[in-house]
Design an enzyme around this catalytic site. Structure first.
Site, PDB file in Angstrom:
ATOM      1  N   CYS A  73       0.834  -0.978  -0.325  1.00 41.28           N
ATOM      2  CA  CYS A  73      -0.303  -0.366  -0.046  1.00 41.28           C
ATOM      3  C   CYS A  73       1.073   1.476  -0.308  1.00 41.28           C
ATOM      4  O   CYS A  73       2.309   1.602   0.385  1.00 41.28           O
ATOM      5  CB  CYS A  73      -0.985   0.056   1.361  1.00 41.28           C
ATOM      6  SG  CYS A  73      -2.615  -0.901   1.590  1.00 41.28           S
ATOM      7  N   ASN A  99      -1.156   1.975   5.622  1.00 46.26           N
ATOM      8  CA  ASN A  99       0.074   0.590   5.260  1.00 46.26           C
ATOM      9  C   ASN A  99       0.795  -0.776   5.878  1.00 46.26           C
ATOM     10  O   ASN A  99       1.546   0.202   7.020  1.00 46.26           O
ATOM     11  CB  ASN A  99       0.863   0.948   3.656  1.00 46.26           C
ATOM     12  CG  ASN A  99       2.412   0.379   3.615  1.00 46.26           C
ATOM     13  OD1 ASN A  99       3.668   0.896   3.681  1.00 46.26           O
ATOM     14  ND2 ASN A  99       1.456  -0.485   3.197  1.00 46.26           N
ATOM     15  N   GLY A 100      -0.033  -1.494   5.768  1.00 44.40           N
ATOM     16  CA  GLY A 100       0.696  -2.209   6.839  1.00 44.40           C
ATOM     17  C   GLY A 100      -0.567  -3.476   7.384  1.00 44.40           C
ATOM     18  O   GLY A 100      -1.070  -3.422   7.044  1.00 44.40           O
ATOM     19  N   TYR A 111      11.775  -6.190  -3.537  1.00 39.22           N
ATOM     20  CA  TYR A 111      11.469  -5.771  -4.449  1.00 39.22           C
ATOM     21  C   TYR A 111       9.957  -4.480  -4.769  1.00 39.22           C
ATOM     22  O   TYR A 111       9.546  -3.918  -5.034  1.00 39.22           O
ATOM     23  CB  TYR A 111      10.195  -7.498  -4.384  1.00 39.22           C
ATOM     24  CG  TYR A 111       9.014  -7.424  -5.545  1.00 39.22           C
ATOM     25  CD1 TYR A 111       9.369  -7.197  -6.604  1.00 39.22           C
ATOM     26  CD2 TYR A 111       7.195  -6.902  -4.641  1.00 39.22           C
ATOM     27  CE1 TYR A 111       8.021  -7.151  -7.304  1.00 39.22           C
ATOM     28  CE2 TYR A 111       6.776  -6.637  -5.803  1.00 39.22           C
ATOM     29  CZ  TYR A 111       7.149  -7.524  -7.179  1.00 39.22           C
ATOM     30  OH  TYR A 111       5.834  -6.646  -8.507  1.00 39.22           O
ATOM     31  N   GLY A 131       0.244  -0.553  -5.022  1.00 41.42           N
ATOM     32  CA  GLY A 131      -0.747  -0.983  -4.491  1.00 41.42           C
ATOM     33  C   GLY A 131      -1.816  -0.786  -5.787  1.00 41.42           C
ATOM     34  O   GLY A 131      -1.277   0.507  -6.360  1.00 41.42           O
TER      35      GLY A 131
HETATM   36  P1  AMP Z   1       5.920 -16.617  -7.873  1.00 43.89           P
HETATM   37  O1  AMP Z   1       5.463 -16.196  -8.199  1.00 43.89           O
HETATM   38  O2  AMP Z   1       4.962 -16.306  -6.661  1.00 43.89           O
HETATM   39  O3  AMP Z   1       6.986 -16.690  -7.027  1.00 43.89           O
HETATM   40  O4  AMP Z   1       6.248 -14.722  -7.768  1.00 43.89           O
HETATM   41  C1  AMP Z   1       7.491 -14.056  -7.802  1.00 43.89           C
HETATM   42  C2  AMP Z   1       7.365 -13.268  -8.671  1.00 43.89           C
HETATM   43  O5  AMP Z   1       6.528 -11.614  -8.199  1.00 43.89           O
HETATM   44  C3  AMP Z   1       8.774 -12.344  -9.072  1.00 43.89           C
HETATM   45  O6  AMP Z   1       8.823 -12.481 -10.662  1.00 43.89           O
HETATM   46  C4  AMP Z   1       8.979 -11.660  -7.518  1.00 43.89           C
HETATM   47  O7  AMP Z   1       8.976 -10.322  -9.218  1.00 43.89           O
HETATM   48  C5  AMP Z   1       6.841 -10.754  -7.378  1.00 43.89           C
HETATM   49  N1  AMP Z   1       7.337 -10.951  -6.512  1.00 43.89           N
HETATM   50  C6  AMP Z   1       7.633 -11.225  -4.966  1.00 43.89           C
HETATM   51  N2  AMP Z   1       6.858 -10.777  -4.132  1.00 43.89           N
HETATM   52  C7  AMP Z   1       5.904 -10.193  -4.945  1.00 43.89           C
HETATM   53  C8  AMP Z   1       4.925  -9.530  -3.609  1.00 43.89           C
HETATM   54  N3  AMP Z   1       4.948  -9.705  -2.007  1.00 43.89           N
HETATM   55  N4  AMP Z   1       3.544  -8.428  -4.544  1.00 43.89           N
HETATM   56  C9  AMP Z   1       4.279  -8.701  -5.827  1.00 43.89           C
HETATM   57  N5  AMP Z   1       4.753  -9.610  -6.404  1.00 43.89           N
HETATM   58  C10 AMP Z   1       5.894 -10.195  -5.711  1.00 43.89           C
END
Ligand code: AMP
Length: 465
Positions: free
Chosen positions: A2, A108-109, A248, A33
């Site tokens: 957020c 946010n949190g 990230y 978000g």
């Molecule tokens: P996954 O497919 O679940 O392994 O997600 C990994 C991918 O999602 C990576 O390419 C990251 O760049 C992205 N990612 C990792 N953490 C988050 C997050 N909390 N919110 C959105 N995207 C994420």
């Protein structure tokens, strides 16, 4: 995550300015978000709120910004952690007290004792209309003892546990508050006579404001025409910014703890190249989040950096769309691969993280379908084995691929020729911070405060049902 932002401009300023600045600041916080956005503004007497589902550019039209004119505003971009993705849970949220009037709140949190606090407040006669932990925070403040908002805020916060970077707005003051653990970022800036707070300083820069400093863990800052005043310091003994902000969540153009996020991510890539070298012809990133890390990997390894995947910039962050089905499709919808770059090549592909493991497999397959001879997957963070209770909607523990499989099984599952994760020590070294300065619980299980392991995103929703 957020995004939150607050603007206080002095009495004589142009009343159309705060909402307009807020609109552009929220654009700069869109990556935090994408489900809903909102602005609450005050002219010094009343509060007005516009909040809708969708992206910032879809939510606000010119007449909205006109209706939001005034001297101060708070704004929010939402990605749901506790409470589902729907309009009632959109923020800023407004609560009303019969003596003190209205209070708008952007959060946010994740408040980890929201369920208990909600039960206690209901027993005291408070009524709830949403499933979000943000309403619990708002009602806890509204029903705390005290003759002023200052007193109620300071009285209510110690009863809440978890993570919150909050902006609050009343007709007479703006508040910026960081939880006692300091998990989510929040910083203070200045543009002319106006004071601005935002989740990240890149949002300050977007609207031409200078960054002054971070709001400190546990700090309660009140801003009015006299400027910012710290009215309470509630910092816990143990504090820790979320390390995943570095990996990230935050924009690469922001600073965290005074360090450039882009530079930290490049350094992560360099250390990853030292820890997990590869015999390869080309290094490519999974765009956009892993671009700096791939630049670092290429520089350290001496293997040329190329773009091998083109991301459709209009499709958004796949993760933020709340169902797994949507996520699965969006991987294919999101990237096109470049045969010219990949054909016959041994490819190092750098991503920032593997969470559920649903992105990596389709990416490896996409690269191989476009001619990659070998695919060496390099990940700029350690295996994620533990759920986040502090505001990142990562997944339940059993959905995290590294909590179920070892690295060999993950490599086989995604179909890569080799797999290398950045070590915890390497990640910490890249951030320049010590273990005591960061929350690393998603990698280590070492939470800053005890957590209830059964807490889920929809816990309040289930109670409402
Ligand atoms: P996954 O497919 O679940 O392994 O997600 C990994 C991918 O999602 C990576 O390419 C990251 O760049 C992205 N990612 C990792 N953490 C988050 C997050 N909390 N919110 C959105 N995207 C994420």
């Amino acid at each position: 995550m957020c995004g939150v932002c607050g603007i206080w401009s002095p009495a004589m300023a142009d009343p159309s300015e705060p909402a307009r600045l807020m609109f552009f600041a929220l654009y700069a916080l869109q990556h935090r978000g994408q489900e809903s956005a909102g602005i609450a503004a005050t002219d010094g007497r009343d509060l007005r709120v516009v909040r809708r589902m969708g992206l910032v550019g879809q939510v606000f039209a010119e007449p909205d910004l006109g209706a939001l004119s005034g001297r101060a505003a708070i704004g929010h971009t939402r990605y749901s952690t506790t409470g589902s993705s729907r309009i009632e849970n959109a923020q800023p949220m407004v609560v009303r007290d019969e003596h003190l009037g209205e209070l708008a709140l952007g959060h946010n949190g994740n408040c980890i004792n929201a369920r208990e606090r909600r039960d206690e407040l209901i027993a005291e006669g408070v009524q709830f209309s949403t499933s979000s932990d943000t309403e619990v925070v708002a009602q806890a403040i509204a029903s705390a003892p005290g003759a002023t908002w200052d007193q109620r805020i300071v009285a209510a916060l110690p009863s809440l546990a978890g993570a919150w970077s909050l902006t609050l707005l009343t007709p007479t003051a703006l508040y910026a508050i960081r939880d006692p653990l300091g998990v989510r970022p929040l910083c203070l800036g200045r543009k002319g006579d106006a004071w601005i707070v935002a989740s990240e300083n890149s949002a300050l820069e977007t609207i031409g404001a200078a960054t002054i400093r971070d709001v400190r863990p546990g700090e309660v800052l009140r801003i009015d025409d006299r400027g910012p005043v710290t009215i309470a310091d509630l910092a816990a003994d143990r504090t820790g910014l979320c390390v995943f902000e570095h990996v990230y969540l935050a924009s690469a153009s922001s600073d965290l703890g005074g360090r450039s996020v882009y530079a930290t991510r490049e350094r992560m890539g360099e250390i990853l190249a030292e820890e997990h070298p590869a015999e390869a012809d080309v290094v490519i990133p999974v765009p956009d989040s892993a671009i700096p890390a791939a630049v670092g990997y290429a520089r350290q390894s001496g293997i040329p950096f190329r773009e091998g995947l083109i991301k459709n910039r209009y499709i958004g962050r796949t993760f933020i769309q709340p169902t797994q089905e949507l996520r699965r499709h969006s991987v294919a919808l999101k990237y096109n691969a470049l045969r010219d770059v990949l054909d016959g090549k041994r490819v190092v592909v750098v991503d920032d993280s593997i969470v559920r493991g649903s992105t990596s497999g389709p990416i490896v397959q996409l690269l191989k379908r476009h001619g990659a001879r070998e695919v060496h997957l390099r990940v700029c963070s350690p295996p994620i084995r533990h759920q986040c209770f502090f505001g990142v909607d990562m997944a339940q523990r059993d959905e995290l691929i590294a909590s179920r499989m070892d690295e060999t099984a993950i490599r086989e599952h995604v179909g890569a020729d080799s797999l290398g994760y950045l070590s915890l020590e390497g990640m910490m070294r890249a951030t320049g911070a010590t273990r005591g300065e960061l929350c690393t619980a998603c990698f280590t299980g070492d939470y800053l405060v005890p957590v209830q392991l059964e807490l889920t995103k929809d816990v309040l929703e289930a109670l409402r049902a």
